[in-house]
Design an enzyme around this catalytic site. Sequence first.
Site, PDB file in Angstrom:
ATOM      1  CG  HIS A  38      -1.970  -1.088   1.181  1.00 43.63           C
ATOM      2  ND1 HIS A  38      -3.189  -0.978   0.545  1.00 43.63           N
ATOM      3  CD2 HIS A  38      -1.925  -2.337   1.683  1.00 43.63           C
ATOM      4  CE1 HIS A  38      -3.855  -2.115   0.669  1.00 43.63           C
ATOM      5  NE2 HIS A  38      -3.112  -2.956   1.355  1.00 43.63           N
ATOM      6  CE1 TYR A  61      -1.841  -5.009   8.115  1.00 40.92           C
ATOM      7  CE2 TYR A  61      -2.350  -2.745   7.579  1.00 40.92           C
ATOM      8  CZ  TYR A  61      -2.318  -4.073   7.222  1.00 40.92           C
ATOM      9  OH  TYR A  61      -2.730  -4.472   5.986  1.00 40.92           O
ATOM     10  CG  ASN A  75      -7.849  -4.411   0.677  1.00 46.37           C
ATOM     11  OD1 ASN A  75      -7.093  -3.441   0.713  1.00 46.37           O
ATOM     12  ND2 ASN A  75      -7.449  -5.645   0.906  1.00 46.37           N
TER      13      ASN A  75
END
Length: 496
Positions: free
Chosen positions: A52, A335, A125
């Site tokens: 991303h 993350y 997404n």
Amino acid sequence: MEKLTTASGIPYVNHEDTQSAGARGPLLLQDFILHEKLAHFNRERIPERIVHAKGSAAYGTFTVTSDITSYSKAKLFGEIGKQTRVLLRFSTVGGEKGSADTERDPRGFAVKFYTEDGNWDLVGNNTPVFFIKDPKKFPDFIHTQKRDPFTNCKSATMVWDFFSLNPESLHQVLFLMSDRGTPYGFRYMHGFGSHTYTLINKENEIVYVKFHFKSVQGIRNFTSAEAKLMRGEDPDFAQRDLLNAIEDGNFPKWTLKIQVMTPEQAAAYSFNPFDLTTVWSQNEYPLIEVGELELNQNPDNYFSEVEQAAFAPSRIVDGIGHSPDKMLQGRILAYPDAQRYRLGVNFEQLPVNRCPFIVNNYQRDGLMRVDDNGKRSPNYFPNSFDNIKPDAAYARPAEQVHQPVADWFDRNAEGENDHYTQPGIFYRNVLSQEDKSRLVSNIAESMRQIEGPLKEEIINRQLCHFFRAEFSLGMAVMNELGIDPGDMTRHMPSKK
Ligand code: NDP
């Protein structure tokens, strides 16, 4: 007039010429302004996101339009009309920071809600499913989407080799190869929380939930040819489109809807409801409206507010919980870990990530601590000096959340490996005839690029998956690839 200064605020004049030994002589080491300029410039880049990397973001407002307090006590859903500030970042997945916006790829759809109970990140997404269902596969999968270690080029061979060896990817592969794999910018696509989460109400009762953001603008896509052209004409098409729409006051909107499943329904559901490669049928679990998200403010500075923005599915607020979805569990770790690497341990103090409400804890120090670091207050707990206490009202009923499904997991492990039913439904029932032919043509366009000695094996293995999902899909791809059925060596999938 504002004075030009160094980073330490020292006014200076010679911004463009360096002190030298005579007008034509070599430079003097003492010109610290030259050092400061060059040294800072050398350090302008931070690690780009491993996935991303290319993205765009805007601020906006989330407004509650329907009452879901029977499902969730989250304060942001507290009453109809309640508004919460948000940051929404869109992105492609596999390309580098300078790659084109119109690549065939899923699109990231990451929302940060700045709620009074802390920042809630819903990091999904533009598709409701994903290529894999276990986070241990993620690095391998992403390697196939990046560059070949020898050629340093993207490789259809790696991509289809991985897809064909991992039939669980089929559902997402069909979405990717359909028209929605090349959306017309970011405004004309839906967003999905993708994972299963939980909602927790005031009585601490839980339901499982899927989040859907439906584009009010509707769906609009590039054809494969248009997307390819746009990659050359304007690689930043989606960034420009979003920015200009908001600057023009043409604010894009999405309706937030949820699907809800009780733990009892989850235990009885025909698919594993925590499997990221499958959806919950909207016929059985209809969409329930929650609110509207409007983007209405462009960030003033891309690096500060978009590049430094950090979203993580670990950040959930009271009234919302995680689920046993394995990919979600993996992302809870991955993350924030990526953000500590990319932005440093104090990344939550960067203005775009900072909670605008109360933050109280005993974390101190660390590289680039930019707030007051707790000033003189105690840096340990418990202590006899401050009045910070854990508030029991925020206790999470974790055992309650996972207990009802614990047995079910074991009982139904077999059924979790159905990689074909939902992709088959998608092809047969959702796509129009025109959608189908474009899908087949896009698949063939990509598969034709497979090369090397294992080309036939990879193609045949993938064809088997298409056949297993829907016979006519397999036939259509085979015909489009110009393969004679008689020539097809049967390589059945090596994994279920
Ligand atoms: P529904 O008929 O209720 O839902 C079909 C869904 O497919 C709609 O959400 C529709 O979105 C979406 N859709 C339409 N065209 C495409 C496309 N080209 N690419 C991706 N999505 C598209 O049936 P079910 O809920 O029972 O699902 C049937 C199949 O639809 C599933 O197996 C799955 O493959 C697919 N799907 C299901 C979703 C879900 O959450 N249940 C979400 C998206 C797809 P739109 O609102 O734009 O028409």
